[in-house]
Write a protein that holds these residues in place. Structure first.
Motif, PDB file in Angstrom:
ATOM      1  N   ASP A   1      -8.387   2.676  -6.290  1.00  0.00           N
ATOM      2  CA  ASP A   1      -9.186   3.870  -6.014  1.00  0.00           C
ATOM      3  C   ASP A   1      -8.370   5.106  -6.375  1.00  0.00           C
ATOM      4  OD1 ASP A   1     -10.859   5.817  -5.075  1.00  0.00           O
ATOM      5  OD2 ASP A   1     -10.406   5.473  -2.956  1.00  0.00           O
TER       6      ASP A   1
ATOM      7  N   LYS B   1      -7.888  -5.156   0.925  1.00  0.00           N
ATOM      8  CA  LYS B   1      -8.089  -6.511   0.415  1.00  0.00           C
ATOM      9  C   LYS B   1      -7.240  -6.767  -0.820  1.00  0.00           C
ATOM     10  CE  LYS B   1     -12.005  -7.986  -1.518  1.00  0.00           C
ATOM     11  NZ  LYS B   1     -13.411  -8.442  -1.667  1.00  0.00           N
TER      12      LYS B   1
ATOM     13  N   LYS C   1       0.829  -1.212   0.000  1.00  0.00           N
ATOM     14  CA  LYS C   1       0.000   0.000   0.000  1.00  0.00           C
ATOM     15  C   LYS C   1       0.860   1.257   0.000  1.00  0.00           C
ATOM     16  CE  LYS C   1      -3.511   0.250   2.848  1.00  0.00           C
ATOM     17  NZ  LYS C   1      -4.604   0.674   1.946  1.00  0.00           N
TER      18      LYS C   1
ATOM     19  N   LYS D   1     -11.062  -5.642  -6.120  1.00  0.00           N
ATOM     20  CA  LYS D   1     -11.579  -4.288  -6.261  1.00  0.00           C
ATOM     21  C   LYS D   1     -10.499  -3.428  -6.889  1.00  0.00           C
ATOM     22  CE  LYS D   1     -13.596  -0.412  -3.720  1.00  0.00           C
ATOM     23  NZ  LYS D   1     -13.982   0.124  -2.402  1.00  0.00           N
TER      24      LYS D   1
ATOM     25  N   HIS E   1      -4.973   5.040  -4.344  1.00  0.00           N
ATOM     26  CA  HIS E   1      -5.080   4.349  -3.062  1.00  0.00           C
ATOM     27  C   HIS E   1      -5.546   2.928  -3.291  1.00  0.00           C
ATOM     28  CE1 HIS E   1      -5.928   3.610   1.163  1.00  0.00           C
ATOM     29  NE2 HIS E   1      -7.155   3.221   0.834  1.00  0.00           N
TER      30      HIS E   1
ATOM     31  N   ASN F   1      -6.948  -0.504  -1.961  1.00  0.00           N
ATOM     32  CA  ASN F   1      -7.686  -0.949  -0.777  1.00  0.00           C
ATOM     33  C   ASN F   1      -6.984  -2.143  -0.137  1.00  0.00           C
ATOM     34  OD1 ASN F   1      -9.271  -3.648  -1.468  1.00  0.00           O
ATOM     35  ND2 ASN F   1      -9.311  -2.363  -3.299  1.00  0.00           N
TER      36      ASN F   1
ATOM     37  N   LYS G   1      -5.732   8.492   1.070  1.00  0.00           N
ATOM     38  CA  LYS G   1      -5.993   8.291   2.487  1.00  0.00           C
ATOM     39  C   LYS G   1      -4.694   7.967   3.196  1.00  0.00           C
ATOM     40  CE  LYS G   1     -10.523   6.357   1.386  1.00  0.00           C
ATOM     41  NZ  LYS G   1     -11.377   5.178   1.480  1.00  0.00           N
TER      42      LYS G   1
END
Length: 344
Positions: free
Chosen positions: A336, A76, A63, A333, A72, A74, A342
């Motif tokens: 982002d 998972k 990350k 997913k 960003h 996620n 974040k």
């Protein structure tokens, strides 16, 4: 997963079953049953959580490196990367399948291919430095003990350390002495050309030049992202310490309260070093032999030693395969692209 990878996975599992079958047939069944009945299962739960925690920490390293200009990843999707890495590391010689598998996992999560390569390269460099630090400290602390148990075989550990040092020196040369490194590699390739055909020599030269150019370009990002690299290095160190501590909690589950955490971790680092030198996926065979040799002095009975070896192998090897298979089946997913990244 390809058909060849599925076959490799099944073969490695069958070999592991065969190894433990051979080990178990020499044991007294009643002694094994008595050992199982008196195990402290809470320590096995701790060992399981420690192993899983090492993958979670690694996912935060992913990350950190992916986070860039509002992108960003996620949690998972980030966790899926080390789990997929575990699966393909464990079923390919010299863990060669881990890097390509991580690249695919990141691209499936929406990370652009070039960016994904950059992330994995930075992750690899940081990991190699942290592994080297651990190996150097381990040899300073516990080489004499290992040499006592392994004899001449202990020099394999020194050989493994030399290989890691050479890798680090090569990385540093590319980062800080780019032109010199290209000339040096060119000379080495030409020497190899004495033994291979001209066409293959040209392919090798082109391939090596491309690799060096790619790493040099990405190393510029490393120099610009010093704070990010330091954060990732700290987390990678924690990740490795968690992994190296797994056999300590396995031994505690047998009521062996006299074992010393540092000594056990040093022994585990030595096993990892020896296993990394062999081309067999997961070091199957060598890993079990190394464990029995190094940990025999901690364990009172043969049944405890074989069961401890089995549990250690299940947690550090087969658990990674199982979780990796699950990770492959989990929908991803996409990345982002929020306006503001974040905080981790």
């Amino acid at each position: 997963m390809s058909k060849n990878n599925r076959i490799a996975m099944i073969v490695m599992i069958l070999i592991g079953v065969a190894i433990f079958g051979v080990e178990m047939r020499h044991l007294d069944f009643h002694q094994v049953w008595h050992t199982l009945n008196h195990m402290q299962l809470q320590w096995l739960v701790v060992a399981f959580l420690v192993m899983v925690s090492s993958w979670i920490v690694e996912s935060f390293v992913v990350k950190i490196f992916v986070q860039h200009d509002g992108e960003h990843l996620n949690f998972k999707a980030a966790l899926r990367v080390p789990l997929v890495e575990q699966l393909f590391n464990n079923i390919t010689p010299f863990a060669s399948g881990g890097q390509p598998a991580q690249l695919v996992a990141l691209m499936q999560a929406g990370v652009e291919g070039g960016r994904a390569s950059s992330v994995l390269l930075m992750k690899f460099v940081v990991y190699q430095f942290m592994v080297l630090i651990n190996f150097v400290l381990t040899i300073l602390i516990g080489f004499n003990r290992v040499a006592t148990h392994f004899g001449a075989l202990a020099w394999l550990i020194v050989f493994g350390l030399v290989i890691h040092v050479v890798v680090i020196i090569g990385l540093l040369l590319v980062m800080y002495q780019y032109r010199f490194t290209k000339r040096l590699v060119g000379i080495a390739v030409r020497v190899c050309g004495w033994f291979i055909g001209h066409e293959r020599l040209l392919r090798w030269q082109e391939h090596m030049d491309a690799k060096i150019d790619t790493f040099y370009a990405e190393s510029l990002h490393l120099k610009q992202e010093k704070f990010k690299v330091l954060r990732a290095a700290g987390l990678t160190l924690i990740q490795l310490l968690l992994y190296y501590s797994v056999p300590y909690f396995v031994l505690l589950s047998f009521g062996l309260g006299r074992v010393d955490l540092v000594t056990v971790m040093v022994s585990h680092v030595m096993i990892v070093m020896i296993v990394s030198l062999f081309p067999i996926p997961g070091g199957t065979g060598g890993a079990e032999l190394s464990f029995k040799t190094l940990f025999a002095s901690f364990v009172a009975t043969p049944s405890q030693l074989v069961l401890a070896m089995l549990l250690w192998r299940l947690l550090t090897y087969y658990l990674g395969i199982a979780f990796g298979i699950i990770a492959l089946a989990v929908p991803v997913k996409r990345l982002d692209h929020s306006q503001q990244a974040k905080n981790l």
